[in-house]
Write a protein that holds these residues in place. Structure first.
Motif, short mmCIF file in Angstrom:
data_model
loop_
_atom_site.label_atom_id
_atom_site.label_comp_id
_atom_site.label_asym_id
_atom_site.label_seq_id
_atom_site.Cartn_x
_atom_site.Cartn_y
_atom_site.Cartn_z
N LYS A 250 0.86 -1.19 0.00
CA LYS A 250 0.00 0.00 0.00
C LYS A 250 0.89 1.24 0.00
O LYS A 250 2.01 1.20 -0.49
CB LYS A 250 -0.94 -0.03 1.21
N GLU A 251 0.38 2.33 0.53
CA GLU A 251 1.18 3.55 0.60
C GLU A 251 2.41 3.34 1.49
O GLU A 251 2.36 2.52 2.43
CB GLU A 251 0.34 4.70 1.15
N PRO A 252 3.51 4.05 1.23
CA PRO A 252 4.69 3.91 2.09
C PRO A 252 4.34 4.14 3.56
O PRO A 252 3.50 4.99 3.88
CB PRO A 252 5.64 5.02 1.57
N PHE A 253 4.97 3.37 4.45
CA PHE A 253 4.68 3.48 5.87
C PHE A 253 5.99 3.43 6.65
O PHE A 253 6.43 2.36 7.06
CB PHE A 253 3.75 2.35 6.30
N PRO A 254 6.63 4.58 6.85
CA PRO A 254 7.86 4.62 7.63
C PRO A 254 7.60 4.14 9.06
O PRO A 254 6.69 4.63 9.73
CB PRO A 254 8.25 6.10 7.61
N HIS A 255 8.41 3.19 9.52
CA HIS A 255 8.14 2.57 10.82
C HIS A 255 9.41 1.88 11.30
O HIS A 255 10.33 1.63 10.54
CB HIS A 255 7.01 1.55 10.69
N HIS A 256 9.44 1.57 12.60
CA HIS A 256 10.56 0.84 13.17
C HIS A 256 10.25 -0.65 13.25
O HIS A 256 9.16 -1.03 13.67
CB HIS A 256 10.88 1.37 14.57
N LEU A 257 11.23 -1.46 12.89
CA LEU A 257 11.12 -2.92 12.95
C LEU A 257 12.15 -3.45 13.94
O LEU A 257 13.33 -3.09 13.87
CB LEU A 257 11.36 -3.54 11.57
N PHE A 258 11.70 -4.33 14.83
CA PHE A 258 12.55 -4.88 15.89
C PHE A 258 13.15 -6.21 15.44
O PHE A 258 12.42 -7.16 15.14
CB PHE A 258 11.70 -5.07 17.15
N LEU A 259 14.48 -6.29 15.40
CA LEU A 259 15.19 -7.52 15.02
C LEU A 259 15.92 -8.08 16.24
O LEU A 259 16.66 -7.35 16.90
CB LEU A 259 16.22 -7.24 13.92
N TYR A 260 15.71 -9.37 16.53
CA TYR A 260 16.37 -9.98 17.68
C TYR A 260 17.12 -11.26 17.31
O TYR A 260 17.72 -11.91 18.19
CB TYR A 260 15.35 -10.28 18.79
N GLY A 261 17.12 -11.63 16.04
CA GLY A 261 17.83 -12.83 15.64
C GLY A 261 17.86 -12.99 14.13
O GLY A 261 17.29 -12.19 13.39
N PHE A 262 18.55 -14.03 13.68
CA PHE A 262 18.66 -14.28 12.24
C PHE A 262 18.97 -15.75 12.01
O PHE A 262 19.45 -16.46 12.89
CB PHE A 262 19.76 -13.41 11.61
N ASP A 263 18.68 -16.20 10.80
CA ASP A 263 19.10 -17.53 10.32
C ASP A 263 19.73 -17.30 8.95
O ASP A 263 19.03 -17.01 7.98
CB ASP A 263 17.90 -18.48 10.23
N TRP A 264 21.05 -17.40 8.92
CA TRP A 264 21.76 -17.05 7.69
C TRP A 264 21.47 -18.05 6.58
O TRP A 264 21.34 -17.67 5.41
CB TRP A 264 23.27 -16.97 7.96
N ASP A 265 21.33 -19.32 6.93
CA ASP A 265 21.06 -20.35 5.92
C ASP A 265 19.68 -20.15 5.28
O ASP A 265 19.49 -20.42 4.09
CB ASP A 265 21.14 -21.74 6.54
N GLU A 266 18.72 -19.71 6.09
CA GLU A 266 17.36 -19.47 5.59
C GLU A 266 17.17 -18.04 5.06
O GLU A 266 16.12 -17.72 4.51
CB GLU A 266 16.33 -19.73 6.69
N SER A 267 18.17 -17.19 5.25
CA SER A 267 18.13 -15.79 4.80
C SER A 267 16.93 -15.04 5.38
O SER A 267 16.18 -14.37 4.67
CB SER A 267 18.09 -15.71 3.26
N VAL A 268 16.77 -15.15 6.71
CA VAL A 268 15.67 -14.46 7.39
C VAL A 268 16.17 -13.83 8.69
O VAL A 268 17.12 -14.31 9.32
CB VAL A 268 14.49 -15.40 7.72
N PHE A 269 15.51 -12.73 9.05
CA PHE A 269 15.65 -12.15 10.38
C PHE A 269 14.48 -12.62 11.24
O PHE A 269 13.36 -12.78 10.74
CB PHE A 269 15.64 -10.62 10.32
N TYR A 270 14.73 -12.80 12.53
CA TYR A 270 13.65 -12.98 13.49
C TYR A 270 13.27 -11.60 13.99
O TYR A 270 14.14 -10.85 14.48
CB TYR A 270 14.10 -13.88 14.64
N ALA A 271 12.00 -11.26 13.84
CA ALA A 271 11.55 -9.90 14.11
C ALA A 271 10.26 -9.91 14.92
O ALA A 271 9.56 -10.93 15.01
CB ALA A 271 11.33 -9.15 12.79
N SER A 272 9.94 -8.76 15.52
CA SER A 272 8.67 -8.55 16.21
C SER A 272 8.00 -7.33 15.62
O SER A 272 8.65 -6.31 15.35
CB SER A 272 8.88 -8.34 17.71
N MET A 273 6.67 -7.42 15.42
CA MET A 273 5.92 -6.31 14.85
C MET A 273 4.42 -6.61 14.96
O MET A 273 4.02 -7.72 15.31
CB MET A 273 6.29 -6.11 13.37
N PHE A 274 3.60 -5.61 14.66
CA PHE A 274 2.16 -5.84 14.50
C PHE A 274 1.93 -6.39 13.09
O PHE A 274 2.36 -5.78 12.11
CB PHE A 274 1.37 -4.54 14.67
N ASP A 275 1.26 -7.53 13.00
CA ASP A 275 1.01 -8.11 11.68
C ASP A 275 -0.26 -7.53 11.05
O ASP A 275 -0.86 -6.59 11.58
CB ASP A 275 0.95 -9.64 11.76
#
Length: 347
Positions: free
Chosen positions: A124-149
């Motif tokens: 949708k329209e751009p939504f500047p916001h903060h995203l919380f990162l607390y972990g990662f899995d390099w093999d899966e190429s993902v960050f573990y994050a917390s947010m409102f879904d």
């Protein structure tokens, strides 16, 4: 080590992400509990939202700056803006943040959330916001994050590196075109504090401020003006807001009707839990009127929020009369209960 997660706990307050993010870190450590219950007593809200068309906000108040800005004694904090990160190659962003996490830093990254598939604003329209990162899995190429879904639920999930990079790149473009301001990216490391027993003085000061509808917090750096209402006076502006909603007042800016009632419920829940903590710790004696009184206020605040959620699904005009009734009840009942709490704390 190709996968790594820092400890997080489901945060006790979620009305605004500045509380959810920082408290999800500190709540995982038992030594922070006395500090937590010494705080989060005061409320504030915007006053001139009908005069200038700004969005109405009601929130916990702990002085200025807000919680993302070096305001938590258990978090070693540093922040950077996009100007500082400008020389970081685009492809290097995932590794840069993974390295910070591996070094013990939680990352709160300012980006365009509309590029993240779990978000309500996705595509949708751009939504500047903060995203919380607390972990990662390099093999899966993902960050573990917390947010409102997209359902409005705050939860832990996975963000693919490519979506993270798209969100960063979009934010870079928004800043380049002066379409938003840079609200900075933050890095937090949990640092055990010297012993922090429950602070009766701080709690009593905040309780008195709440009852008097004023604030004395951090006045050395912040001079409250006519822009905000505090404590018990917040009810007047909550009523003004929902009167405007009921009457479809054209002066209302962006609306977030349920969040205000959710924060109100979180405040009552927090007060009730604080009283339980004080009794359990032997800081105050058990007082049935106080304990049961705040439990009842909390139940009614939660029911009010839930009734409004149902109203948004299937219109119920009577909800506005219930809002008026509850605000009036809380405005009358809370001073009696909080004055009793002050008396018990003063011993």
């Amino acid at each position: 080590m190709n996968a790594f997660q820092l400890p997080v706990l489901n945060p006790p307050l979620k009305g605004f992400l500045r509380w959810a993010y920082t408290l999800s870190i500190t709540s995982a450590h038992e030594e922070t509990i006395p500090w937590y219950y010494s705080n989060f007593i005061q409320l504030s809200c915007t006053k001139k939202f009908l005069e200038d068309g700004r969005q109405y906000f009601v929130d916990f108040f702990r002085g200025k700056p807000n919680e993302l800005n070096f305001n938590n004694p258990f978090l070693l904090t540093c922040s950077v803006n996009y100007t500082i990160l400008e020389n970081l190659a685009f492809d290097a962003w995932p590794k840069f943040f993974a390295d910070q996490i591996r070094n013990g830093y939680y990352c709160v990254v300012f980006l365009d959330e509309s590029r993240l598939s779990p978000a309500a604003t996705y595509q949708k329209e751009p939504f500047p916001h903060h995203l919380f990162l607390y972990g990662f899995d390099w093999d899966e190429s993902v960050f573990y994050a917390s947010m409102f879904d997209h359902t409005g639920v705050y939860r832990n999930l996975q963000i693919p590196f490519r979506e993270f990079q798209d969100a960063v790149q979009s934010m870079r473009q928004l800043l380049k075109e002066n379409l938003t301001a840079d609200h900075h990216t933050y890095f937090y490391k949990y640092e055990p504090h010297s012993p922090y027993p429950f602070d009766k003085t701080a709690a009593i000061d905040q309780l008195r401020d709440y009852l008097n509808g004023e604030t004395h917090l951090n006045r050395i750096n912040y001079n409250p003006d006519d822009e905000e209402a505090f404590g018990i006076k917040v009810y007047d502006y909550l009523q003004m807001y929902y009167d405007a909603v009921e009457n479809n007042d054209s002066r209302l800016g962006d609306r977030n009707d349920v969040r205000h009632l959710h924060v109100l419920w979180e405040h009552k829940k927090m007060m009730s839990e604080r009283i339980g903590y004080l009794v359990d710790e032997g800081i105050i004696p058990y007082d049935e009127e106080l304990v049961e009184g705040y439990k009842d206020v909390t139940k009614r605040a939660m029911k009010l929020r839930d009734q409004y959620i149902r109203h948004e699904i299937r219109e119920d005009k009577e909800v506005f009369e219930r809002l008026r009734l509850r605000f009036e009840q809380f405005r009358d009942e809370e001073p009696v209960l909080l004055q009793k709490l002050i008396t018990l704390l003063e011993g």
